[in-house]
Design a protein around this motif. Structure first.
Motif, mmCIF file in Angstrom:
data_model
loop_
_atom_site.group_PDB
_atom_site.id
_atom_site.type_symbol
_atom_site.label_atom_id
_atom_site.label_comp_id
_atom_site.label_asym_id
_atom_site.label_seq_id
_atom_site.Cartn_x
_atom_site.Cartn_y
_atom_site.Cartn_z
ATOM 1 N N ALA A 1 94.543 39.855 -16.881
ATOM 2 C CA ALA A 1 95.674 39.845 -17.801
ATOM 3 C C ALA A 1 96.821 39.695 -16.880
ATOM 4 N N ALA A 2 96.993 40.399 -15.707
ATOM 5 C CA ALA A 2 97.829 40.263 -14.851
ATOM 6 C C ALA A 2 98.218 38.873 -14.239
ATOM 7 N N ALA A 3 96.969 38.233 -13.930
ATOM 8 C CA ALA A 3 97.108 36.719 -13.329
ATOM 9 C C ALA A 3 97.631 35.864 -14.441
ATOM 10 N N LEU A 4 97.152 35.925 -15.587
ATOM 11 C CA LEU A 4 97.680 35.163 -16.842
ATOM 12 C C LEU A 4 99.010 35.143 -17.136
ATOM 13 N N LYS A 5 99.334 36.668 -17.104
ATOM 14 C CA LYS A 5 100.814 36.946 -17.203
ATOM 15 C C LYS A 5 101.816 35.934 -16.179
ATOM 16 N N LYS A 6 101.400 36.047 -14.927
ATOM 17 C CA LYS A 6 102.131 35.469 -13.915
ATOM 18 C C LYS A 6 101.904 34.084 -13.827
ATOM 19 N N ILE A 7 100.998 33.557 -14.482
ATOM 20 C CA ILE A 7 100.875 31.944 -14.394
ATOM 21 C C ILE A 7 101.643 31.449 -15.552
ATOM 22 N N THR A 8 101.492 32.131 -16.692
ATOM 23 C CA THR A 8 102.330 31.609 -17.945
ATOM 24 C C THR A 8 104.024 31.779 -17.759
ATOM 25 N N LEU B 1 99.521 18.791 -22.648
ATOM 26 C CA LEU B 1 98.413 18.581 -21.533
ATOM 27 C C LEU B 1 97.625 19.882 -21.479
ATOM 28 N N TYR B 2 96.574 19.897 -20.900
ATOM 29 C CA TYR B 2 95.685 20.894 -20.753
ATOM 30 C C TYR B 2 94.692 20.884 -19.425
ATOM 31 N N LYS B 3 94.343 21.712 -19.080
ATOM 32 C CA LYS B 3 93.580 21.617 -17.807
ATOM 33 C C LYS B 3 92.635 22.947 -17.924
ATOM 34 N N LEU B 4 91.385 22.516 -17.697
ATOM 35 C CA LEU B 4 90.188 23.631 -17.908
ATOM 36 C C LEU B 4 89.677 23.740 -16.322
ATOM 37 N N TYR B 5 89.376 25.304 -16.278
ATOM 38 C CA TYR B 5 88.515 25.509 -15.141
ATOM 39 C C TYR B 5 87.189 26.307 -15.513
ATOM 40 N N PHE B 6 86.033 25.734 -15.066
ATOM 41 C CA PHE B 6 84.998 26.332 -15.504
ATOM 42 C C PHE B 6 84.087 26.812 -14.095
ATOM 43 N N ALA C 1 91.537 29.975 -6.730
ATOM 44 C CA ALA C 1 92.528 31.013 -6.579
ATOM 45 C C ALA C 1 93.767 30.794 -7.393
ATOM 46 N N GLY C 2 94.506 31.977 -7.312
ATOM 47 C CA GLY C 2 95.717 32.072 -8.269
ATOM 48 C C GLY C 2 96.699 30.958 -7.735
ATOM 49 N N ASP C 3 97.016 31.046 -6.561
ATOM 50 C CA ASP C 3 98.090 30.026 -5.825
ATOM 51 C C ASP C 3 97.653 28.563 -6.215
ATOM 52 N N SER C 4 96.328 28.091 -6.289
ATOM 53 C CA SER C 4 96.005 26.717 -6.634
ATOM 54 C C SER C 4 96.305 26.573 -8.363
ATOM 55 N N VAL C 5 96.050 27.634 -9.009
ATOM 56 C CA VAL C 5 96.336 27.438 -10.492
ATOM 57 C C VAL C 5 97.929 27.473 -10.644
ATOM 58 N N LEU C 6 98.565 28.440 -9.917
ATOM 59 C CA LEU C 6 99.917 28.483 -10.124
ATOM 60 C C LEU C 6 100.696 26.956 -9.784
ATOM 61 N N ASP D 1 99.030 24.131 -10.169
ATOM 62 C CA ASP D 1 98.752 23.096 -11.290
ATOM 63 C C ASP D 1 99.683 23.306 -12.557
ATOM 64 N N VAL D 2 100.055 24.838 -12.686
ATOM 65 C CA VAL D 2 100.790 25.001 -13.750
ATOM 66 C C VAL D 2 102.195 24.465 -13.685
ATOM 67 N N SER D 3 102.803 24.477 -12.581
ATOM 68 C CA SER D 3 104.042 23.979 -11.995
ATOM 69 C C SER D 3 104.210 22.379 -12.079
ATOM 70 N N GLY D 4 102.966 22.044 -11.865
ATOM 71 C CA GLY D 4 102.781 20.228 -11.953
ATOM 72 C C GLY D 4 102.871 19.852 -13.277
ATOM 73 N N MET D 5 102.061 20.771 -14.280
ATOM 74 C CA MET D 5 101.859 20.427 -15.578
ATOM 75 C C MET D 5 103.238 20.481 -16.285
ATOM 76 N N SER D 6 104.227 21.569 -16.001
ATOM 77 C CA SER D 6 105.570 21.911 -16.562
ATOM 78 C C SER D 6 106.211 20.488 -16.152
ATOM 79 N N VAL D 7 106.129 20.216 -15.145
ATOM 80 C CA VAL D 7 107.052 19.041 -14.631
ATOM 81 C C VAL D 7 106.839 17.624 -15.276
#
Length: 556
Positions: free
Chosen positions: A181-188, A246-251, A260-265, A267-273
């Motif tokens: 939950a802490a990771a998803l909160k930071k990501i979003t 836009l979507y991105k799935l990790y399996f 890792a969290g930094d990698s997902v962050l 991706d989120v920044s790139g998706m937002s742009v």
């Protein structure tokens, strides 16, 4: 190794197997109850000739977040019980032309054998009654209908399988949901910073499944499986009302396998742009001309347009288009392409893939199937239901929990010999654009999925749904992100226009909802160059942009 040592090891394995089996009361109940009810049903109705029991015991953990806020944290457990009763004979039974007669239900999460047996008995009784009724209807229909095209039997024999995974340690497998939950909160939280977004969220799901299968042929299987999904997604809206997601799935099989969290962050920044760029991007016009499909886009393309036409059981249905039914041994793809369906692997080119299993939902061992070799069609995906010219299952009977197994894809893997770098594919695209008098071609970078029609009563067309598409110009103009593009066409025509592929493979993991419900699949492919594709405009909403600002933006 001495004979005595081998004997001791064998005895140890037998004892370990027996001990594990004894710990799993549900397995024993299923086996005993199946034999009891089959014996009694067969005494009451001589046409009952085969039965199986399938249980999907599923534990799920989920966390959802949006714009820096946790929406939900929950978990649940369910046991879905699916009895199969076949009435008639191997040649002709209640499943004829994909009819059935099942009665799926749930089993209580208890170890009390009497309670379990009661639930099993109720569902089995209903399944038998449904199957017997359908069988009688089919016998009547057979008398008044013309002879069918496919005269193969409705069912076939399969090898007896006995396999038992050790009982699961659910406590050890439970993920740290607070940490997730802490990771998803930071990501979003990153999405919250973009005023263009109407939606910006992330989901996490970890699923633990223990599957049971027993049948009257003697198969007795208990197989464990885990899967972890994490998704990030955003949505904006253009001024003309077009929704732009836009979507991105990790399996990964275990939560520890997620990036890792930094990698997902990142991706989120790139998706937002990218979402902001999409909102202001030009709307594309319908187009016919050359294009490149990235490995992910090509994987979805082959899954939707090609893979579904290789599913053998659907060819029993005379309403199916049966595109390739009589084409084994003939060329169906360019000679530089080969395709395999491989449920026995967990990794393709370094990526974990979602279509792995040991046994299918008819108790048949998973098999790698070379469906196309150097452009030549070699095989179909088969269940225990044969078709004219092809008999015997190759382990591709699959279904969602509670469903009826049908021929389904697993891990689709495309390989090619005409390998080129992406830069070379780009050069080919520009050269072909000039040859055709086009100012630009298309690059389909990412997709959210697609669908295809395979019936006879509708055009056998497909629609792949891109989310990230670029115009590649023939002059020095930079590549241009565009919106509103759907890739459409008919399969046999499209396959003829694939002229080259790249030397790298990308993987699309997802869920396929065709036929027997949602099953996990993957599609891995090199990028492909197609000298002619067709696009149409994407449908769009007529609703205006929100009049009110997002509440969090209104506070700023």
């Amino acid at each position: 190794m001495t004979t005595a040592t081998r004997a001791l090891l064998l005895m140890g394995s037998i004892l370990l197997f027996a001990n594990a089996y004894a710990q799993d009361r549900l397995s024993g109940v299923l086996k005993n109850e199946l034999q009891r009810e089959f014996t009694q049903l067969k005494a009451a109705d001589k046409n009952v000739y085969y039965m199986s029991y399938r249980v999907d015991d599923i534990v799920s953990y989920r966390v959802t977040a949006s714009f820096g806020v946790i929406n939900s944290i929950d978990s649940n457990r369910v046991r879905i019980f699916t009895p199969t009763v076949r009435v008639g004979s191997y040649q002709f039974d209640n499943t004829h032309n994909m009819q059935s007669g099942g009665a799926p239900g749930t089993l209580p999460i208890v170890e009390n054998e009497d309670i379990l047996k009661l639930s099993i008995w109720k569902s089995t009784d209903m399944a038998y009654k449904n199957a017997a009724q359908i069988y009688e209807q089919l016998l009547t229909n057979k008398k008044v209908r013309v002879a069918e095209e496919d005269t193969a039997a409705d069912f076939s024999n399969a090898r007896r399988e006995v396999y038992f995974d050790a009982p699961l340690n659910y406590k050890a497998l439970k993920p740290d949901l607070d940490k997730v939950a802490a990771a998803l909160k930071k990501i979003t939280q990153v999405f919250k910073q973009n005023p263009d977004l109407l939606q910006g969220g992330a989901n996490f799901e970890f699923k633990i499944t223990r599957k049971y299968f027993v049948d009257t042929d003697g198969s007795d299987i208990v197989e464990n499986g885990t899967e972890t999904w994490q998704s990030i997604f955003g949505n904006t809206k253009a001024a003309d009302g077009m929704e732009l997601p836009l979507y991105k799935l990790y399996f990964a099989y275990m939560p520890s396998g997620l990036p890792a969290g930094d990698s997902v962050l990142a991706d989120v920044s790139g998706m937002s742009v990218k979402l902001s760029a999409l909102k202001n991007s030009p709307l594309a016009d319908p187009f016919v001309g050359p294009a490149i499909l990235s490995g992910r886009a090509a994987g979805v393309f082959f899954h939707e347009i090609f893979g579904h036409r290789l599913e053998g059981k659907r060819m029993k249905n005379e309403f199916d288009g049966q595109t390739f039914k009589n084409k084994i041994g003939t060329e169906v793809l360019p000679a530089f392409l080969s395709i395999a369906m491989d449920p026995t692997t967990k990794n393709v080119s370094g990526s974990q893939v979602n279509g792995y299993y040991k046994f299918d939902d008819e108790g048949v061992a998973a098999q790698k199937v070379a469906v196309v070799e150097e452009g030549i069609l070699r095989n179909f995906l088969m269940t225990r239901t044969p078709i004219n010219g092809v008999s015997g299952s190759n382990g591709h009977a699959r279904t969602a929990p509670g469903g009826i197994p049908e021929s389904r894809q697993s891990n689709l893997v495309v390989t090619g010999k005409s390998e080129k770098t992406f830069s070379e594919l780009r050069d080919m695209l520009i050269a072909e654009c000039k040859k055709q008098g086009k100012q630009y071609g298309y690059l389909f970078q990412d997709v959210q999925g697609g669908f295809t029609n395979v019936g006879r009563t509708t055009p056998n067309a497909f629609n792949v749904l891109p989310t990230e598409v670029y115009k590649i110009y023939t002059d020095d103009k930079p590549d241009e992100l565009v919106r509103g593009v759907d890739l459409i066409g008919t399969p046999l025509s499209m396959f003829k226009h694939i002229t080259a592929c790249s030397n790298t493979t990308e993987t699309f993991n997802g869920m396929c909802g065709s036929g027997s419900g949602w099953v996990p699949v993957s599609a891995s492919s090199p990028a492909i160059f197609v000298d002619v594709i067709e696009t149409q405009k994407k449908s769009k909403s007529s609703e205006r942009l929100p009049v009110l600002p997002r509440p969090d933006l209104d506070k700023q």
